[in-house]
Design an enzyme around this catalytic site. Structure first.
Site, PDB file in Angstrom:
ATOM      1  N   GLY A   1     -46.194  53.764  28.588  1.00 33.51           N
ATOM      2  CA  GLY A   1     -47.073  54.617  29.408  1.00 33.51           C
ATOM      3  C   GLY A   1     -46.506  54.783  30.802  1.00 33.51           C
ATOM      4  O   GLY A   1     -45.317  54.512  31.030  1.00 33.51           O
ATOM      5  N   ASN A   2     -47.302  55.206  31.726  1.00 35.00           N
ATOM      6  CA  ASN A   2     -46.858  55.295  33.119  1.00 35.00           C
ATOM      7  C   ASN A   2     -48.061  55.092  34.051  1.00 35.00           C
ATOM      8  O   ASN A   2     -49.183  54.931  33.589  1.00 35.00           O
ATOM      9  CB  ASN A   2     -46.148  56.630  33.381  1.00 35.00           C
ATOM     10  CG  ASN A   2     -47.046  57.816  33.099  1.00 35.00           C
ATOM     11  OD1 ASN A   2     -48.063  58.001  33.751  1.00 35.00           O
ATOM     12  ND2 ASN A   2     -46.691  58.619  32.090  1.00 35.00           N
TER      13      ASN A   2
END
Ligand code: C5P
Length: 401
Positions: free
Chosen positions: A211-212
């Site tokens: 993810g980020n």
């Protein structure tokens, strides 16, 4: 539409151009507007309260109190107004406005105003050219105010150059154009705005993902602002803790880029404006392990494959939509942003640079530059709510072209 029935607050500061304000007031009143005039103490040296109140048909105020002991509420006047016009706006009044030096009724009223503000500067040649004036005008523009630039000609000092206040007809036209252009609170009524927001999570196994740090805040602020302007909003968000309670916003929560792509294309066809503010993961694991991966080995290799580029696909399938992308860059920012504008067939791109402190993913603030094929505009560091306003103002102006 024009100015008929509109409430116009005119603030006069102390410059010789104040004599022209009579014509502005007269023009507005003739067209059916209600006009309230306030003045700085210095303005009284140039024009009289009597002449201005005769034309505006209302008492003119320079002070927080009138001689008869009544309180002239700056807050009431500020909230009453549909627009505020500061004309002439001297270097001094401009500086006080943009720096919040609240030492008179005009500045207190300005600082209480929530309506659009028009500024018609008037000063001598060298004052207008001075870096501080330029900087202050830029700040005023960054605050979202409309600047009606000074015109060139002979100045009261005898010097010739830019600094003369715009003619009353020019000021009146700017205000009328504003009302005619649909810059009302419901300026996006009847439009459908599709917004992607937040990160995407790409599963590695049942418990892990790639993810980020995107918070989704920018996309949610855009959704709120678009809804406030009367649009129907379809907000498609990856995992985010943001919430929205707005009956005009239809929120769809998704997890991966593939899910986001599918959801976007359920609504894209009917969208008038599409804004891709999501930070979509560029790659996803080729295979998602069915069971939790055990830490048996010293190293682990996960093969990644490219995710669909949602925005690029929107660009390829664009028919009538006005398409806006975001670019978050760390190097060759402008070049890369402009490249994306072309490559993804966008109408506009919003660049935020990770080099700018306070800009980007996790912050509540952002600092942006906007590019179209022919225009570039740079904005100051602002809250994401205010950035959303700037972005939608820009979009609306483009749609009017
Ligand atoms: O190419 P890049 O990822 O830098 O482009 C960023 C823009 O493209 C953003 O508007 C983002 O929402 C969008 N995007 C997308 N799908 C992807 C990657 C980016 O919609 N897979």
């Amino acid at each position: 539409m024009g100015v008929s029935g509109k409430k116009i607050l005119i603030a006069v500061s102390g410059g010789i151009a104040a004599y022209k304000i009579h014509f502005l007031i007269r023009g507005f009143v003739k067209k059916g507007a209600e006009v309230q005039v306030i003045m700085t103490p210095d303005a009284e040296h140039f024009v009289t309260k009597l002449s201005l109140s005769t034309l505006s048909k209302k008492p003119v105020y320079t002070d927080f109190y009138s001689d008869n002991g009544t309180w002239n509420s700056h807050v009431e006047m500020a909230l009453w107004a549909d627009v505020m016009i500061v004309a002439p706006c001297t270097a001094n009044t401009l500086a006080k406005m943009v720096h919040g030096m609240c030492d008179n009724l005009v500045i207190a009223t300005y600082m209480s105003a929530k309506c659009p503000v028009f500024i018609a500067p008037a000063m001598d040649l060298d004052m207008y050219q001075h870096p501080s004036t330029k900087q202050n005008l830029k700040l005023a523009e960054d605050y979202g105010h409309f600047i009606i630039p000074a015109e060139s000609g002979e100045l009261a000092s005898g010097l010739i150059g830019q600094g003369r206040m715009a003619e009353p007809e020019t000021i009146a036209k700017a205000v009328e154009d504003f009302f005619n252009s649909g810059h009302t609170n419901k300026s996006l009524e009847g439009k459908t705005v599709l917004i992607t927001a937040g990160p995407t999570y790409e599963a590695i196994d049942p418990v892990r993902f790639i993810g980020n740090h995107s918070s989704g805040k920018m996309g949610f602020s855009l959704a709120e602002e678009a809804s406030g302007r009367g649009a129907k909003v379809i907000l498609i968000s990856g995992p985010s803790s943001q919430v929205i309670n707005d009956k005009n916003v239809e929120l769809h929560r998704v997890t991966s880029a593939k899910e986001m792509l599918a959801k976007v294309f359920e609504f894209y066809e009917n969208a008038d404006i599409a804004i891709a503010s999501a930070a979509v993961a560029d790659y996803a694991p080729k295979e998602v392990a069915k069971e939790k991966i055990k830490k048996n080995d010293d190293s682990l290799t996960i093969e990644l494959i490219k995710n669909p580029d949602i925005l690029k696909t929107m660009g390829e399938k664009k028919s009538h939509q006005f398409l806006v992308g975001f670019a978050l860059e760390t190097q060759n920012e402008e070049e890369n942003a402009k490249g994306k504008l072309e490559k993804k067939n966008l109408d506009m791109i919003v660049l935020n640079s990770l080099r700018d402190e306070g800009a980007g993913f996790k912050n509540d603030t952002n600092k942006i530059k906007i590019f179209t094929r022919t225009e570039k505009k740079e904005f100051a560091l602002k809250s994401k709510d205010d950035v959303a306003k700037d972005i939608l103002n820009f979009v609306e102006n483009q749609l009017l072209k």
